[in-house]
Enzyme design. Sequence first.
Site, PDB file in Angstrom:
ATOM      1  N   ASP A  18       7.559  48.968  16.732  1.00  0.00           N
ATOM      2  CA  ASP A  18       7.258  49.005  15.302  1.00  0.00           C
ATOM      3  C   ASP A  18       6.430  47.793  14.879  1.00  0.00           C
ATOM      4  OD1 ASP A  18       7.276  49.975  12.738  1.00  0.00           O
ATOM      5  OD2 ASP A  18       9.344  49.392  12.300  1.00  0.00           O
ATOM      6  N   ASN A  20       2.816  47.944  14.166  1.00  0.00           N
ATOM      7  CA  ASN A  20       1.365  47.996  14.444  1.00  0.00           C
ATOM      8  C   ASN A  20       0.550  47.934  13.152  1.00  0.00           C
ATOM      9  OD1 ASN A  20       2.084  48.412  17.079  1.00  0.00           O
ATOM     10  ND2 ASN A  20       1.522  50.571  17.148  1.00  0.00           N
ATOM     11  N   GLY A  21       1.000  48.691  12.146  1.00  0.00           N
ATOM     12  CA  GLY A  21       0.262  48.757  10.881  1.00  0.00           C
ATOM     13  C   GLY A  21       0.212  47.390  10.206  1.00  0.00           C
ATOM     14  N   ARG A  22       1.374  46.720  10.158  1.00  0.00           N
ATOM     15  CA  ARG A  22       1.422  45.406   9.505  1.00  0.00           C
ATOM     16  C   ARG A  22       0.602  44.368  10.274  1.00  0.00           C
ATOM     17  NH1 ARG A  22       7.626  45.426   9.269  1.00  0.00           N
ATOM     18  NH2 ARG A  22       7.227  47.340  10.420  1.00  0.00           N
ATOM     19  N   GLU A  65       8.903  62.518  12.169  1.00  0.00           N
ATOM     20  CA  GLU A  65       8.493  62.200  10.795  1.00  0.00           C
ATOM     21  C   GLU A  65       7.061  61.659  10.747  1.00  0.00           C
ATOM     22  OE1 GLU A  65      11.460  61.275  12.206  1.00  0.00           O
ATOM     23  OE2 GLU A  65      12.669  62.728  11.085  1.00  0.00           O
ATOM     24  N   ASN A  66       6.579  61.090  11.865  1.00  0.00           N
ATOM     25  CA  ASN A  66       5.216  60.547  11.871  1.00  0.00           C
ATOM     26  C   ASN A  66       4.152  61.618  11.647  1.00  0.00           C
ATOM     27  OD1 ASN A  66       5.785  57.961  14.429  1.00  0.00           O
ATOM     28  ND2 ASN A  66       5.917  57.837  12.201  1.00  0.00           N
ATOM     29  N   ARG A  69       2.228  61.425   8.341  1.00  0.00           N
ATOM     30  CA  ARG A  69       1.250  60.377   8.002  1.00  0.00           C
ATOM     31  C   ARG A  69      -0.120  60.997   7.715  1.00  0.00           C
ATOM     32  NH1 ARG A  69       2.452  54.869  11.445  1.00  0.00           N
ATOM     33  NH2 ARG A  69       4.620  54.712  10.794  1.00  0.00           N
ATOM     34  N   SER A 188      16.236  54.858  12.671  1.00  0.00           N
ATOM     35  CA  SER A 188      15.109  55.772  12.430  1.00  0.00           C
ATOM     36  C   SER A 188      15.104  57.006  13.337  1.00  0.00           C
ATOM     37  CB  SER A 188      13.777  55.014  12.558  1.00  0.00           C
ATOM     38  OG  SER A 188      13.720  53.970  11.637  1.00  0.00           O
TER      39      SER A 188
HETATM   40  C1  FPP Z   1       4.975  52.142  14.580  1.00  0.00           C
HETATM   41  O1  FPP Z   1       4.259  51.144  13.886  1.00  0.00           O
HETATM   42  C2  FPP Z   1       4.162  52.587  15.705  1.00  0.00           C
HETATM   43  C3  FPP Z   1       3.709  53.848  15.883  1.00  0.00           C
HETATM   44  C4  FPP Z   1       3.988  54.949  14.927  1.00  0.00           C
HETATM   45  C5  FPP Z   1       2.848  54.175  17.027  1.00  0.00           C
HETATM   46  C6  FPP Z   1       3.293  53.559  18.325  1.00  0.00           C
HETATM   47  C7  FPP Z   1       2.292  53.796  19.351  1.00  0.00           C
HETATM   48  C8  FPP Z   1       1.832  52.876  20.200  1.00  0.00           C
HETATM   49  C9  FPP Z   1       2.347  51.514  20.261  1.00  0.00           C
HETATM   50  C10 FPP Z   1       0.838  53.265  21.215  1.00  0.00           C
HETATM   51  C11 FPP Z   1       1.620  53.489  22.473  1.00  0.00           C
HETATM   52  C12 FPP Z   1       0.954  54.413  23.319  1.00  0.00           C
HETATM   53  C13 FPP Z   1       1.574  55.175  24.232  1.00  0.00           C
HETATM   54  C14 FPP Z   1       0.733  55.842  25.205  1.00  0.00           C
HETATM   55  C15 FPP Z   1       3.036  55.357  24.322  1.00  0.00           C
HETATM   56  P1  FPP Z   1       3.820  51.440  12.400  1.00  0.00           P
HETATM   57  O2  FPP Z   1       2.500  52.102  12.429  1.00  0.00           O
HETATM   58  O3  FPP Z   1       4.883  52.215  11.687  1.00  0.00           O
HETATM   59  O4  FPP Z   1       3.710  49.993  11.835  1.00  0.00           O
HETATM   60  P2  FPP Z   1       4.068  49.494  10.360  1.00  0.00           P
HETATM   61  O5  FPP Z   1       5.537  49.752  10.161  1.00  0.00           O
HETATM   62  O6  FPP Z   1       3.750  48.045  10.409  1.00  0.00           O
HETATM   63  O7  FPP Z   1       3.210  50.259   9.402  1.00  0.00           O
END
Ligand code: FPP
Length: 231
Positions: A18, A20-22, A65-66, A69, A188
């Site tokens: 979790d 990546n977005g932030r 749930e994703n 998005r 989650s």
């Molecule tokens: C959650 O962070 C992350 C995801 C929904 C995607 C995860 C995918 C990867 C890390 C790529 C991995 C690739 C493979 C091949 C398994 P978020 O986007 O919800 O972050 P946020 O809460 O900060 O917005």
Amino acid sequence: MAIEQFAKLPTHVAMIMDGNGRWAKKRLLPRTAGHKVGLDTFVEMVDTCSDLGIKYMTVYAFSYENWNREKTEVDALMTLMETGIRRYTPEMHRKNIRLHLMGDLSLFEEGKRASLLACQEELSGNTGMTLSICLSYGGRQELVHACNELIKEGKTEITDADIERHLYSAGLPDPDLIIRTSGEYRISNFLLWQSAYAEYYFTDVLWPDFHKEELYKALHDFEGRKRRFGK
Ligand code: FPP
């Protein structure tokens, strides 16, 4: 470089990737830039766990749930994950890693589903670490799926074992340690059944910054946990 030593290791480690977005937002980048770096972290984690001799690793890559998005983010994630897994498959093969996909893959676009299943098939004879990737996965949906399968079998009374053999994780041991990055203290909908006795480790580090030294911290923390399984 010497490999980190541990008095005990989890047989099965699971990770909620979790933040990546932030991570991207902090750098004024699009969310997909965070997912791209997140893919590099995923590869680093798989390599590290495999090198440590961990037998089972599971990651939560895309939840049920994703799908809700923005379509542009979903499409970008699908392409990133499919190409990422396909390109990494020869390396996983060299490392004797077995791939196990968990989730409702029927929701995937046909070409991507076929490609992912081909990677799973290519690695199916391997005997090293089993890497489970949860895609289009939800713990509740998994339990409903298992119950529906038991109804189809005509069961009127069921046991734990009946449910377990219809989970996507059938045949795998339950996770010993579940790591969640990014400072969120939630499950989650991840491995709801399987996590009954799991130890949790939460860190504020965002997934793209979760390098092997951070994994070592989680594993050292696990070393000190006393597990009682309700006893
Ligand atoms: C959650 O962070 C992350 C995801 C929904 C995607 C995860 C995918 C990867 C890390 C790529 C991995 C690739 C493979 C091949 C398994 P978020 O986007 O919800 O972050 P946020 O809460 O900060 O917005």
